[in-house]
Design a protein around this motif. Structure first.
Motif, short mmCIF file in Angstrom:
data_model
loop_
_atom_site.label_atom_id
_atom_site.label_comp_id
_atom_site.label_asym_id
_atom_site.label_seq_id
_atom_site.Cartn_x
_atom_site.Cartn_y
_atom_site.Cartn_z
N LEU A 1 0.83 -1.21 0.00
CA LEU A 1 0.00 0.00 0.00
C LEU A 1 0.86 1.25 0.00
O LEU A 1 1.98 1.26 0.54
CB LEU A 1 -0.90 0.02 1.24
N PRO A 2 0.35 2.36 -0.56
CA PRO A 2 1.04 3.64 -0.38
C PRO A 2 1.02 4.06 1.08
O PRO A 2 0.20 3.58 1.87
CB PRO A 2 0.21 4.62 -1.23
N ASP A 3 1.92 4.98 1.45
CA ASP A 3 2.10 5.35 2.86
C ASP A 3 0.80 5.78 3.53
O ASP A 3 0.52 5.39 4.66
CB ASP A 3 3.13 6.48 2.98
N GLN A 4 -0.02 6.59 2.85
CA GLN A 4 -1.23 7.09 3.47
C GLN A 4 -2.20 5.95 3.80
O GLN A 4 -2.78 5.89 4.88
CB GLN A 4 -1.92 8.11 2.56
N LEU B 1 -4.81 1.81 7.33
CA LEU B 1 -5.03 0.42 7.70
C LEU B 1 -4.52 0.16 9.11
O LEU B 1 -5.15 -0.55 9.90
CB LEU B 1 -4.36 -0.52 6.70
N ALA B 2 -3.37 0.75 9.45
CA ALA B 2 -2.84 0.61 10.81
C ALA B 2 -3.83 1.16 11.83
O ALA B 2 -4.04 0.58 12.90
CB ALA B 2 -1.49 1.31 10.93
N ARG C 1 8.07 3.94 9.81
CA ARG C 1 7.18 4.79 9.00
C ARG C 1 5.74 4.71 9.50
O ARG C 1 4.97 5.67 9.35
CB ARG C 1 7.27 4.37 7.53
N ILE C 2 5.36 3.59 10.09
CA ILE C 2 3.98 3.46 10.61
C ILE C 2 3.86 4.09 11.99
O ILE C 2 2.95 4.87 12.25
CB ILE C 2 3.55 1.98 10.63
N VAL C 3 4.77 3.76 12.91
CA VAL C 3 4.60 4.23 14.30
C VAL C 3 4.80 5.73 14.41
O VAL C 3 4.27 6.35 15.34
CB VAL C 3 5.54 3.49 15.27
#
Length: 423
Positions: free
Chosen positions: A186-189, A194-195, A217-219
Motif C-alpha cells: 500500500l502507499p504510505d497514506q 489500515l494501521a 514509518r507506521i509508528v
C-alpha cells in the motif's frame, strides 16, 4: 455440504461441537464482513462469513470460521478440541448478521434471513453471503410477501465502513506475515489508515513481521495513546530493534510513551551492541524457582501467549524471578516435565545447557544453538544472573538479512493464507 445454501437464522442456536461431536456451547450469532469492490481489473468479491459468536462455559466467545470442520443441522463441528475462551469483541468493519442485518429495513422491505453458500479456491474454504430473504408487509390485513434476492442486489445490506476498516476486517483471519505483505503493497497514506483500523494487539503482531524501516514509518504517525497500547503488546526485543532504527530524539519520544517498567527493559536492551547475543535476546522467558513443581511449570507452558521457542523449556533461577534474576541454575525441558509426577520439584530435573555472555557474536550464538539442538539458549552476566535468552527464530531472522521480509513467497495478487487461530 458443497454448493448447499444454509440460512443464518437456522444456524443461530445450533450447538457448537468439539472435534468428537460433543456439545461445548451454542451458536448465538454470525460475524460477516463486506466484500471488496471491483478494482484494478479484479472482480468484486461477495460479503464473507468470518466467524461465529458462541456461548460456552458462561462466556460469549468468537469461533473463527476456518476452525469449523462442518456446519449442518446437527451443529457447527470444530476441527480440533481446543477453544479460545477470550471474550468476543466486535471489530470495526465487522457486522453481526443476527443483531444488525436480520430485521434491517431496506426501502419498503425488511431482511428476514441471510443465505450462506460454501465457496473454495482450492486451498481454503469459506462461506459467502449469497442470498437475502426480504419481506414486504401486506396492506389492509394481507399477508406479508417474501422474495429471495442476490446479495449484490441489496446495496443497503451493509453500512459503509471506511475502506480500510473493511480491509482490516477482511484480513482478520490471516497470519500477521500475510497482513504485513498487504500493508507493504500500500502507499504510505493507506498504510497508516489500515494501521489505524487494526486493534493494538493485531497491529503489534503485524509490526513484528515488517522490517524496522517499515515499522518506523507506521509508528511515527501514531498518537501517544495509540503508541502506548501498541508498545504494550509488542515483544521487548522487537521494540528494541524498532527503536534502534531511530535517531536519539525519536528514541526518547518513543521511550517516553512506555510505562516505567517497559522503558527500563528496553533501555537495557538498547545498551547492547548490534550483532551480539545481548542485541538478539529477549528478556521474556518462563522463569521459576527450584522449589516450583512440575504442575506449576506445565501451567506456565500452557499459556498461549508464549511463542513455541520459549514454551519448550523452563529457566530455573534463584530469586528474583524477573531478568536480571538471581543465580541461573539450569533448564527443564517440556518433554521431561511430561514424564514426571506433578508434585516433583524442578530442582530434581535440571539439565545443564551452554550459557552465553551478552557480548558473544550472533554467529557464535548460531553455532551454539545448532551444536546443542536448542530452540532457546540462556544469556547470563558475569555474576551468573539470567539476562534473557536467544531463540532460534531470532537467529534465523538475523542470518537471512534485513530485507528477507520484503521478498514475497506468493505470486503477486494472490490471496493471503488464512490463519485459523487468528483473532
Amino acid at each position: 455440504m458443497a454448493g448447499e445454501l444454509i440460512y443464518a437464522f437456522r444456524v443461530m442456536r445450533l450447538p457448537l461441537l468439539d472435534a468428537g461431536g460433543s456439545s461445548i456451547g451454542r451458536i448465538e450469532d454470525l460475524v460477516a464482513v463486506p466484500g471488496r469492490p471491483k478494482r484494478h481489473g479484479k472482480p468484486a468479491s461477495a460479503p464473507r462469513l468470518v466467524g461465529f459468536v458462541a456461548s460456552s462455559q458462561q462466556r460469549r466467545i468468537f469461533v473463527n470460521a476456518n476452525r469449523v470442520e462442518d456446519l449442518n443441522g446437527d451443529g457447527a463441528r470444530l476441527k480440533s478440541w481446543d477453544v479460545d475462551l477470550n471474550p468476543f469483541k466486535p471489530r470495526p468493519g465487522e457486522v453481526l448478521i443476527g443483531q444488525e442485518l436480520i430485521d434491517r429495513r431496506i426501502g419498503d422491505e425488511t431482511v428476514s434471513d441471510i443465505g450462506l453458500l460454501p465457496a473454495s479456491d482450492g486451498r481454503s474454504s469459506w462461506w459467502e453471503i449469497d442470498k437475502v430473504r426480504l419481506a414486504r408487509k401486506g396492506s389492509l390485513g394481507r399477508r406479508s410477501s417474501y422474495r429471495l434476492a442476490d446479495a449484490d442486489e441489496v446495496p443497503g445490506l451493509f453500512d459503509d465502513p471506511t475502506a480500510m476498516e473493511a480491509e482490516a476486517a477482511r484480513l482478520r483471519d490471516f497470519h500477521p506475515t500475510d497482513v504485513a505483505a498487504v500493508i507493504r503493497a500500500l502507499p504510505d497514506q493507506q498504510r497508516r489508515q489500515l494501521a489505524d483500523a487494526l486493534d493494538d494487539q493485531r497491529l503489534a503482531d503485524v509490526l513484528e513481521e515488517l522490517t524496522e524501516e517499515e515499522q518506523v514509518r507506521i509508528v511515527e504517525g501514531l498518537d501517544r495513546e495509540r503508541l502506548e497500547g501498541v508498545f504494550d503488546e509488542m515483544e521487548y526485543d522487537d521494540l528494541a530493534d524498532l527503536l534502534g532504527q531511530m535517531n536519539a530524539v525519536q528514541q526518547e519520544l518513543m521511550l517516553d510513551a512506555m510505562d516505567d517498567e517497559d522503558e527500563e527493559v528496553v533501555r537495557r536492551l538498547l545498551s547492547y551492541e548490534e550483532g551480539t547475543a545481548g542485541g538478539l535476546m529477549t528478556p521474556e522467558v518462563i522463569i521459576l524457582g527450584a522449589s516450583a513443581t512440575v504442575a506449576e511449570a506445565l501451567a506456565q507452558v500452557r499459556d498461549p501467549d508464549w511463542v513455541v521457542s520459549i514454551a519448550t523449556q523452563i529457566f530455573v533461577c534463584q530469586p528474583p524471578f524477573k531478568t536480571p534474576t538471581g543465580k541461573f541454575l539450569g533448564v527443564v525441558h517440556v518433554q521431561r516435565l511430561l514424564r514426571e509426577p506433578p508434585s516433583m520439584e524442578l530442582r530434581q530435573l535440571l539439565d545443564d545447557v551452554p550459557v552465553l555472555s551478552a557480548d558473544i557474536s550472533d554467529h557464535d550464538v548460531a553455532v551454539e544453538l545448532a551444536s546443542y539442538d536448542l530452540l532457546a539458549i540462556p544469556v547470563c552476566d558475569a555474576a551468573g544472573r539470567l539476562l534473557g535468552a536467544v531463540t532460534v527464530d531470532d537467529v534465523i531472522d538475523r542470518m537471512l538479512g534485513t530485507d528477507w521480509r520484503k521478498r514475497q513467497r506468493r505470486a503477486p495478487g494472490s490471496e493471503p493464507t488464512a490463519n485459523p487461530r487468528a483473532r
